[in-house]
Design an enzyme around this catalytic site. Structure first.
Site, PDB file in Angstrom:
ATOM      1  N   HIS A 208       5.169  22.781 114.983  1.00 36.64           N
ATOM      2  CA  HIS A 208       6.324  23.423 115.622  1.00 36.64           C
ATOM      3  C   HIS A 208       5.972  24.258 116.856  1.00 36.64           C
ATOM      4  CE1 HIS A 208       9.516  22.654 112.351  1.00 36.64           C
ATOM      5  NE2 HIS A 208       9.729  21.916 113.415  1.00 36.64           N
ATOM      6  N   ARG A 352      21.611  20.658 113.135  1.00 36.94           N
ATOM      7  CA  ARG A 352      20.931  20.418 111.866  1.00 36.94           C
ATOM      8  C   ARG A 352      21.097  21.662 111.012  1.00 36.94           C
ATOM      9  NH1 ARG A 352      14.595  19.529 111.981  1.00 36.94           N
ATOM     10  NH2 ARG A 352      14.634  21.752 112.430  1.00 36.94           N
ATOM     11  N   GLU A 450      14.162  11.641 106.888  1.00 40.73           N
ATOM     12  CA  GLU A 450      12.758  12.013 107.095  1.00 40.73           C
ATOM     13  C   GLU A 450      11.931  12.000 105.816  1.00 40.73           C
ATOM     14  OE1 GLU A 450      12.733  15.928 108.865  1.00 40.73           O
ATOM     15  OE2 GLU A 450      14.310  16.646 107.548  1.00 40.73           O
ATOM     16  N   ASN A 473       8.959  13.019 112.846  1.00 39.89           N
ATOM     17  CA  ASN A 473       7.866  13.989 112.707  1.00 39.89           C
ATOM     18  C   ASN A 473       7.499  14.152 111.232  1.00 39.89           C
ATOM     19  OD1 ASN A 473       8.335  14.317 115.389  1.00 39.89           O
ATOM     20  ND2 ASN A 473       9.347  16.296 115.211  1.00 39.89           N
ATOM     21  N   ASP A 474       8.533  14.299 110.430  1.00 37.34           N
ATOM     22  CA  ASP A 474       8.278  14.432 108.995  1.00 37.34           C
ATOM     23  C   ASP A 474       8.124  13.077 108.317  1.00 37.34           C
ATOM     24  OD1 ASP A 474       8.044  17.164 108.327  1.00 37.34           O
ATOM     25  OD2 ASP A 474      10.158  17.438 108.792  1.00 37.34           O
ATOM     26  N   ARG A 484       1.239  16.999 109.263  1.00 34.33           N
ATOM     27  CA  ARG A 484       1.475  16.927 110.708  1.00 34.33           C
ATOM     28  C   ARG A 484       0.833  18.065 111.498  1.00 34.33           C
ATOM     29  NH1 ARG A 484       8.016  18.117 110.933  1.00 34.33           N
ATOM     30  NH2 ARG A 484       7.713  19.061 112.939  1.00 34.33           N
ATOM     31  N   CYS A 521      15.297  11.501 116.291  1.00 38.33           N
ATOM     32  CA  CYS A 521      15.152  12.822 116.897  1.00 38.33           C
ATOM     33  C   CYS A 521      13.724  13.340 116.768  1.00 38.33           C
ATOM     34  CB  CYS A 521      16.134  13.809 116.286  1.00 38.33           C
ATOM     35  SG  CYS A 521      15.883  14.052 114.519  1.00 38.33           S
TER      36      CYS A 521
HETATM   37  C1  PEP Z   1      11.482  15.577 112.425  1.00 36.95           C
HETATM   38  O1  PEP Z   1      11.054  15.856 111.308  1.00 36.95           O
HETATM   39  O2  PEP Z   1      11.238  14.521 113.014  1.00 36.95           O
HETATM   40  C2  PEP Z   1      12.342  16.505 113.157  1.00 36.95           C
HETATM   41  C3  PEP Z   1      12.987  16.137 114.218  1.00 36.95           C
HETATM   42  O3  PEP Z   1      12.451  17.765 112.735  1.00 36.95           O
HETATM   43  P1  PEP Z   1      11.301  18.874 112.712  1.00 36.95           P
HETATM   44  O4  PEP Z   1      10.268  18.520 113.727  1.00 36.95           O
HETATM   45  O5  PEP Z   1      12.008  20.153 113.059  1.00 36.95           O
HETATM   46  O6  PEP Z   1      10.822  18.842 111.319  1.00 36.95           O
HETATM   47 MG    MG Z   2      11.775  17.428 110.053  1.00 36.06          MG
END
Ligand code: PEP
Ligand code: MG
Length: 595
Positions: A208, A352, A450, A473-474, A484, A521
């Protein structure tokens, strides 16, 4: 946030050997600046018994430390408000007030006097006593503010001990900040204005802090091993956030080379600005809506300037909860969502629902969770805290009456959980009706897809959800079993793994079979190498950090959907990441040559 970061010494006179350090480039851009090496340092605490005649002096030390703490917090507050708006000052107001609170200061003085101990120790004892009180309180919001008092307490201790002379929030010029780890929770107190670049030992592209650096346009390299040992305060650095390179003490020739690269980069940025109002459509007419991921509502303006068509992901928990004294009220949230929708009109704003961990909620379980990424967070946490969840839903439903607001639920693991969330939406509607408040009955409720179990049941979920947005991402971390944020295993964090490609295809097909839209996303959506592949999978929407929108639009406008489909089909036949990556690289090269 404080550190033992000293003001960088003057440039060394003698010739120093240039040293390139490799890491993972996570936010593009070239910066040339001095290094500020930051290390977390807690003051070691000892109990020092005092003589009777020393007590008065000790109370005076405490008062000096308190005054220093107050003026630091006031300065941080002013800068934060200036940078992020009035709302973000609350936490510091609260902390300043705590320094006048008898519960804290009077008790510290009492301990110094009664037990004849040093001020630092007296603060420590007081904090421990307060911790017990906080733990017994039932009120969740109150308990969640426990962190504030400890923050103040630690700062106070450092100021009494005289070790907080140099703090990150006091930065007065631009540096490249180097740290082992700037944790996401630290970022709220960092004076980003003077962070020209960021390098860290830990982290990956989707950590993050890396995402935030990208949002703020700060070039960033993570996963640089040995960084803290190899760089000294004040060393001249070149940081290349695209190549993932930090060059320590560059020679004159390298400096000239990078200055030229930097100029070229700036020119390229300008050359894409004409795309802003052009549609995001392939050469043969396939439309892909490009949206922005934002953490702060203030980014809406920039999203529009970069040509994005709506907000595909508003990480509501960042702006609304980080660095705040308490959770925002329904009214505050309503105004934020409504204003964002008004700004982005006619495009949609996908909010979200709070993606919070138990720890962020100040929940006791947070401290005992050995694996918070798989723990009580996101939709799981919201369903356990219906008051908090419902407040957000009410605000969203009310904002829907005024604009194109949508909601999506993070970490949904299957149909049952999604239905539970929808039931909460219905309850919130019922309550609003009862209260006679205007709301949009048609709030689209989607899923941030995710969790692997959700992906595997995408065909079932698609029948009940208004839309999907794949959070890669998740999804990648859970599907491949790779943390990650862990640089040790970041080489395994592979968006092009065949398992990921097959999953994406299944989710997109499931969505389309059910007649709903599907977007992405996660950071994968912003990778130029992957655009043709994602177009070929027929994603309806791609949402990304604001600064990537022009680059991705440029590629979309230069591909043909028919060719992209063939690329996607071929990619799915390949067995390894290496093969897929080489194939896509070659296809992109051809594309660039043709365009
Ligand atoms: C994801 O998990 O891809 C996402 C967009 O959310 P975050 O990166 O905030 O977990
Ligand atoms: Mg996520």
């Amino acid at each position: 946030m404080s550190a033992n970061a000293k003001t960088p010494p003057p440039e060394p006179d003698g010739a120093v050997r240039s040293l390139p350090l490799e890491g993972i480039g996570v936010a593009p851009g070239i910066v040339i600046a001095r290094a500020l090496v930051y290390q977390h340092q807690d003051v070691p605490l000892f109990r020092v018994p005092l003589k009777r005649q020393e007590v008065t002096l000790e109370v005076a030390r405490l008062q000096q430390g308190r005054e220093r703490t107050k003026s630091q917090l006031t300065a941080i507050k002013e800068r934060t408000v200036e940078a992020l708006g009035e709302d973000h000052g609350y936490i510091f107001d609260a902390q300043i007030l705590m320094l006048d609170d008898p519960l804290l200061i009077d008790r510290v003085v009492e301990i110094i006097r009664e037990q004849r101990v040093n001020a630092e120790w007296a603060v420590k004892v007081t904090l421990e006593e307060l911790a017990l009180v906080f733990d017994r309180v039932q009120d969740e919001y109150f308990r969640s503010r426990r962190g504030d008092i400890f923050d103040v307490g630690r700062r106070l201790v450092r100021n009494i001990a005289g070790t907080a002379e140099h703090t990150l929030d006091e930065l007065e010029r631009d540096y490249i900040l180097l740290a082992e780890n700037i944790r996401p929770s630290d970022t709220g107190q960092l004076n980003w204005e003077h962070v020209a670049g960021l390098g860290m030992e830990v982290g990956g592209r989707t950590y993050h802090t890396a995402i935030l650096a990208r949002s703020l346009g700060i070039p960033c390299v993570v996963g640089v091993s040995g960084l803290m040992d190899k760089v000294k305060h004040g060393a001249t650095l070149i940081l290349d956030g695209k190549a993932g390179l930090i060059i320590v003490n560059p020679d004159a020739e390298t400096l000239t080379e990078y200055r030229a690269k930097k100029r070229k980069e700036a020119e390229q940025g300008k050359s894409l600005s004409h795309l802003k109002d052009l549609p995001s459509v392939t050469k043969d007419g396939f439309r892909v809506v490009l949206q922005a991921n934002v953490e702060f509502p203030e980014e809406c303006g920039s999203a529009l300037e970069h040509g994005s068509e709506g907000i595909g992901l508003f990480r509501s928990e960042w702006f609304l909860t980080r660095g705040k004294r308490s959770f925002p009220s329904e009214e505050e949230q309503f105004l934020v969502y409504r204003n964002m929708a008004a700004q982005m009109k006619p495009w949609s704003v996908v909010v979200r629902a709070f993606d919070l961990s138990a720890e962020q909620l100040g929940h006791e379980v947070g401290e005992s969770e050995s694996n918070p990424a798989l723990g009580l967070r996101a939709i799981r946490l919201l369903l356990k805290h219906p008051a908090l969840f419902k407040e957000q839903l009410r605000a969203l439903l009310r904002a829907r009456a005024h604009g194109n607001v949508k909601v999506m639920f993070p970490m949904v693991s299957g149909v049952g959980e999604f239905r539970d969330a929808l039931a909460m939406v219905e309850e919130a509607k019922h309550d609003l009706r009862r209260d006679g408040l205007e709301f949009g009955d048609d709030l689209p409720c989607g899923i941030t897809l995710e969790v692997p179990s959700a992906a595997a049941t995408a065909d079932l979920l698609a029948k009940e959800a208004a839309f999907f947005s794949i959070g890669t991402n998740d999804l990648i971390q859970y599907l491949l079993g790779v943390d990650r944020g862990n640089d040790q295993v970041s080489y395994l964090y592979e968006p092009l793994h065949p398992a990921i490609l097959r999953t994406l295809r299944f989710v997109v097909e499931s969505a389309h079979d059910a007649g709903i839209k599907v977007g992405m996303c996660g950071e994968m959506a912003a990778d130029p190498l992957l655009v043709a592949l994602l177009v070929g999978f027929e994603f309806d929407e791609l949402s990304m950090n604001v600064s990537s929108v022009p680059t991705i639009k440029n590629i979309i406008r230069n591909v043909k959907a028919s060719e992209a489909r063939a690329i996607a089909k071929e990619s799915l036949r390949l067995a390894t990441v290496k093969e897929v990556s080489a194939f896509l690289g070659e296809e992109l090269r051809k594309l660039v040559e043709e365009s």
